[in-house]
Design an enzyme around this catalytic site. Structure first.
Site, PDB file in Angstrom:
ATOM      1  N   GLU A  95       0.829  -1.195   0.000  1.00 24.28           N
ATOM      2  CA  GLU A  95       0.000   0.000   0.000  1.00 24.28           C
ATOM      3  C   GLU A  95       0.868   1.252   0.000  1.00 24.28           C
ATOM      4  O   GLU A  95       1.959   1.258   0.574  1.00 24.28           O
ATOM      5  CB  GLU A  95      -0.926  -0.012   1.221  1.00 24.28           C
ATOM      6  CG  GLU A  95      -1.945  -1.141   1.100  1.00 24.28           C
ATOM      7  CD  GLU A  95      -2.883  -1.283   2.279  1.00 24.28           C
ATOM      8  OE1 GLU A  95      -4.019  -1.734   2.067  1.00 24.28           O
ATOM      9  OE2 GLU A  95      -2.506  -0.972   3.421  1.00 24.28           O
ATOM     10  N   CYS A 108       3.561   8.565   1.048  1.00 23.77           N
ATOM     11  CA  CYS A 108       4.056   7.631   2.052  1.00 23.77           C
ATOM     12  C   CYS A 108       4.208   6.284   1.335  1.00 23.77           C
ATOM     13  O   CYS A 108       3.219   5.702   0.890  1.00 23.77           O
ATOM     14  CB  CYS A 108       3.054   7.553   3.198  1.00 23.77           C
ATOM     15  SG  CYS A 108       3.471   6.319   4.420  1.00 23.77           S
ATOM     16  N   CYS A 115       6.509  -6.991   6.837  1.00 24.60           N
ATOM     17  CA  CYS A 115       7.640  -6.442   7.607  1.00 24.60           C
ATOM     18  C   CYS A 115       8.256  -7.549   8.445  1.00 24.60           C
ATOM     19  O   CYS A 115       7.555  -8.418   8.954  1.00 24.60           O
ATOM     20  CB  CYS A 115       7.150  -5.312   8.511  1.00 24.60           C
ATOM     21  SG  CYS A 115       8.502  -4.394   9.299  1.00 24.60           S
ATOM     22  N   CYS A 119       6.757  -5.150  15.716  1.00 23.16           N
ATOM     23  CA  CYS A 119       6.253  -4.125  16.628  1.00 23.16           C
ATOM     24  C   CYS A 119       4.817  -4.475  17.009  1.00 23.16           C
ATOM     25  O   CYS A 119       3.974  -4.686  16.132  1.00 23.16           O
ATOM     26  CB  CYS A 119       6.319  -2.745  15.971  1.00 23.16           C
ATOM     27  SG  CYS A 119       7.984  -2.321  15.449  1.00 23.16           S
ATOM     28  N   CYS A 122       1.670  -2.416  15.568  1.00 27.43           N
ATOM     29  CA  CYS A 122       1.605  -2.065  14.142  1.00 27.43           C
ATOM     30  C   CYS A 122       0.911  -3.152  13.331  1.00 27.43           C
ATOM     31  O   CYS A 122       1.236  -4.338  13.451  1.00 27.43           O
ATOM     32  CB  CYS A 122       3.024  -1.835  13.614  1.00 27.43           C
ATOM     33  SG  CYS A 122       3.056  -1.420  11.855  1.00 27.43           S
ATOM     34  N   CYS A 340      -0.777   5.953   9.869  1.00 29.25           N
ATOM     35  CA  CYS A 340       0.434   5.270  10.361  1.00 29.25           C
ATOM     36  C   CYS A 340       0.080   3.967  11.047  1.00 29.25           C
ATOM     37  O   CYS A 340      -0.772   3.938  11.925  1.00 29.25           O
ATOM     38  CB  CYS A 340       1.123   6.119  11.423  1.00 29.25           C
ATOM     39  SG  CYS A 340       2.096   7.432  10.786  1.00 29.25           S
TER      40      CYS A 340
HETATM   41  N1  SAH Z   1       9.683   0.379   9.907  1.00 33.73           N
HETATM   42  C1  SAH Z   1       9.813   1.807   9.783  1.00 33.73           C
HETATM   43  C2  SAH Z   1       8.882   2.356   8.745  1.00 33.73           C
HETATM   44  C3  SAH Z   1       7.404   2.231   9.088  1.00 33.73           C
HETATM   45  S1  SAH Z   1       6.897   3.786   9.524  1.00 33.73           S
HETATM   46  C4  SAH Z   1       9.640   2.455  11.130  1.00 33.73           C
HETATM   47  O1  SAH Z   1       9.290   1.760  12.070  1.00 33.73           O
HETATM   48  O2  SAH Z   1       9.913   3.641  11.276  1.00 33.73           O
HETATM   49  C5  SAH Z   1       5.448   3.590  10.283  1.00 33.73           C
HETATM   50  C6  SAH Z   1       5.348   4.567  11.447  1.00 33.73           C
HETATM   51  O3  SAH Z   1       4.075   4.385  12.040  1.00 33.73           O
HETATM   52  C7  SAH Z   1       6.368   4.247  12.521  1.00 33.73           C
HETATM   53  O4  SAH Z   1       6.767   5.407  13.184  1.00 33.73           O
HETATM   54  C8  SAH Z   1       5.554   3.387  13.442  1.00 33.73           C
HETATM   55  O5  SAH Z   1       6.105   3.326  14.715  1.00 33.73           O
HETATM   56  C9  SAH Z   1       4.224   4.065  13.400  1.00 33.73           C
HETATM   57  N2  SAH Z   1       3.124   3.187  13.772  1.00 33.73           N
HETATM   58  C10 SAH Z   1       3.064   1.853  13.714  1.00 33.73           C
HETATM   59  N3  SAH Z   1       1.882   1.419  14.157  1.00 33.73           N
HETATM   60  C11 SAH Z   1       1.170   2.507  14.506  1.00 33.73           C
HETATM   61  C12 SAH Z   1      -0.150   2.715  15.010  1.00 33.73           C
HETATM   62  N4  SAH Z   1      -0.967   1.691  15.230  1.00 33.73           N
HETATM   63  N5  SAH Z   1      -0.546   3.982  15.228  1.00 33.73           N
HETATM   64  C13 SAH Z   1       0.264   5.027  14.962  1.00 33.73           C
HETATM   65  N6  SAH Z   1       1.516   4.894  14.474  1.00 33.73           N
HETATM   66  C14 SAH Z   1       1.954   3.646  14.258  1.00 33.73           C
END
Ligand code: SAH
Length: 347
Positions: A95, A108, A115, A119, A122, A340
Site C-alpha cells: 500500500e 508515504c 515487515c 512491533c 503495528c 500510520c
Molecule cells: N519500519 C519503519 C517504517 C514504518 S513507519 C519504522 O518503524 O519507522 C510507520 C510509522 O508508524 C512508525 O513510526 C511506526 O512506529 C508508526 N506506527 C506503527 N503502528 C502505529 C499505530 N498503530 N498507530 C500510529 N503509528 C503507528
C-alpha cells in the site's frame, strides 16, 4: 523466451543498456533513449517509446519486460488522503498513501511486502515479511502518487516519507537505489531534503547511511527510551538496544549535521509515567533531535490505548525545558485505514 524468463529492463544500468544495443548491432545512444523513457517518462510499455523504430521496440519486447506496478484499488478519505493498493508483477500487494495538506503533498511509500520486525502495535507486523521491494517498485509508487497529486490536487508531490509497509533499512540497497532515481535529474529530480526515511532503528545501517553520504532526513520510531519498555513493544530492541541506537544516531549527526526526528506514541500504562518522560529527556539530551508525538491508531488490540492529553503535555513541557521541540501529530486517512501503522492490505 516466455515473459517469466525475460529480464526486467529496469534492473539494467544505463551502461548495460548501451552495451545491449551495441551487442545487437545498434548505436549505443539507443540505450540513453530507452533509459530516459524508463526513468524520466515512466513508460509502462515499449510501444509508447515513440522515438524508437518498430524493429527496435520489437527487439526490446523480445528480450525484456517492464514490471510496472499496477494500482489495484484506490480509496479516498474524507480528509483528501488517498490510499493505493498496489499490485506487483508477482501478484503481491503493498500500500502507498498520498497525504495532502495546505502546504504540501506527501507520498508515504512502502519498502517491503509485509515487515520482518514485530512491533506489537503495528498492523503491518501481522503480515510478516514476504519480500523486499525492488528499486523500480519503490520508484513506481512515487511516480504514481505524483500523478495522482497533479490530478486530484493540481500540484506535484512535494515530499516523500518511507513510512509505509516495511523496514527500509532492512532493504538498504534497493531503497537507496530508489532514492537515487527519485533525486537524480534523470529520474524525478526531487531534492533529497524533501525525503524522510523512517526506521525502527538498525544501528549498523544508520552508520552505513552516514558513511554513504545520505542527504535525506532520518526519522526514528523510538516510542520508548527505557530498554525494558521498548523491548516489550518492539522486541528487536533486545538485539539493537538503546545505547547502540544512541551511538549510531550521534554518529549520523556528526557526519550529516542533519537533526533526527523521533516518532513517539504515548500509550496508557505503557510509557505515560514520569520515568518514561525522564528517560526520553535524557535520550534527547544526547542526540540532536526533535520529537513528533504521534497519535495512536487503534489496530484492535486493547492492550494499546492512546494516553491522556495530560501525559502528552508532560512530555512536551519536559522536552521544552531542554530546548527540544515536540509537536503532537494527528493522523490522516484513518477512515480508510491509511494512517500510520494501519497498512495491512485489509481490502
Ligand atoms: N519500519 C519503519 C517504517 C514504518 S513507519 C519504522 O518503524 O519507522 C510507520 C510509522 O508508524 C512508525 O513510526 C511506526 O512506529 C508508526 N506506527 C506503527 N503502528 C502505529 C499505530 N498503530 N498507530 C500510529 N503509528 C503507528
Amino acid at each position: 523466451m516466455n515473459s517469466t524468463e525475460k529480464k526486467d529492463i529496469r534492473s539494467l544500468t544505463k551502461e548495460s543498456l548501451q552495451d545491449f544495443f551495441v551487442s545487437m548491432g545498434e548505436k549505443p545512444f539507443r540505450g540513453n533513449q530507452v533509459y530516459e523513457w524508463l526513468w524520466k517518462k515512466s513508460a509502462y510499455d515499449f510501444d509508447s517509446m515513440t522515438n524508437l523504430s518498430k524493429p527496435v521496440r520489437e527487439l526490446l519486447e523480445k528480450h525484456f519486460v517492464i514490471n510496472h506496478i499496477r494500482v489495484d484499488q484506490f480509496q479516498k478519505s474524507a480528509d483528501g488522503t488517498l490510499k493505493n493498493a498496489v499490485k506487483l508483477h508477482d501478484g503481491l500487494v503493498v500500500e502507498s498513501v498520498l497525504i495532502p495538506t495546505e502546504t504540501r503533498t506527501t507520498a508515504c511509500v512502502s519498502s517491503q511486502v509485509g515487515c520482518s520486525l514485530d512491533c506489537k502495535f503495528c498492523a503491518t507486523a501481522k503480515l510478516k515479511r514476504m519480500r523486499n521491494l525492488n528499486p523500480d517498485e519503490i520508484f513506481d509508487q512515487v511516480v504514481t502518487i505524483d500523478r495522482q497529486s497533479k490530478l486530484y490536487h493540481g500540484r506535484p508531490l512535494s515530499n516523500i516519507v518511507f513510512m509505509g509497509m516495511g523496514e527500509p533499512l532492512m532493504n538498504y540497497n534497493n531503497v537507496l537505489k530508489a532514492i537515487e532515481k527519485i533525486t537524480s535529474p534523470e529520474g524525478l529530480g526531487m531534492s533529497p531534503k524533501r525525503i524522510t526515511l523512517s526506521t525502527s532503528g538498525v544501528p549498523k545501517m544508520i552508520k552505513k547511511l552516514a558513511d554513504d553520504g545520505a542527504k535525506f532526513k532520518l526519522a526514528v520510531s523510538l516510542h520508548a527510551a527505557l530498554d525494558d519498555v521498548r523491548t516489550s513493544i518492539m522486541p528487536f530492541n533486545e538485539t539493537f538496544p538503546l545505547a547502540e541506537l544512541r551511538e549510531s544516531l550521534q554518529y549520523w549527526y556528526q557526519m550529516t549535521k542533519s537533526k533526527i526526528t523521533f516518532e513517539y506514541i504515548v500509550w496508557k500504562g505503557i510509557n505515560d509515567q514520569p520515568k518514561d518522560v525522564d528517560a526520553l529527556v535524557r535520550f534527547c539530551k544526547s542526540v540532536s533531535c526533535k520529537v513528533n508525538l504521534i497519535e495512536y491508531n487503534s489496530i484492535g488490540d486493547s492492550h494499546f490505548q492512546q494516553a491522556e492529553n495530560s501525559a502528552l503535555e508532560s512530555y512536551q513541557k519536559a522536552l521544552a525545558k531542554i530546548g527540544v521541540v515536540a509537536k503532537v501529530r494527528h493522523s490522516r486517512g484513518k477512515d480508510i485505514d491509511a494512517a500510520c501503522g494501519q497498512l495491512a492490505n485489509k481490502s
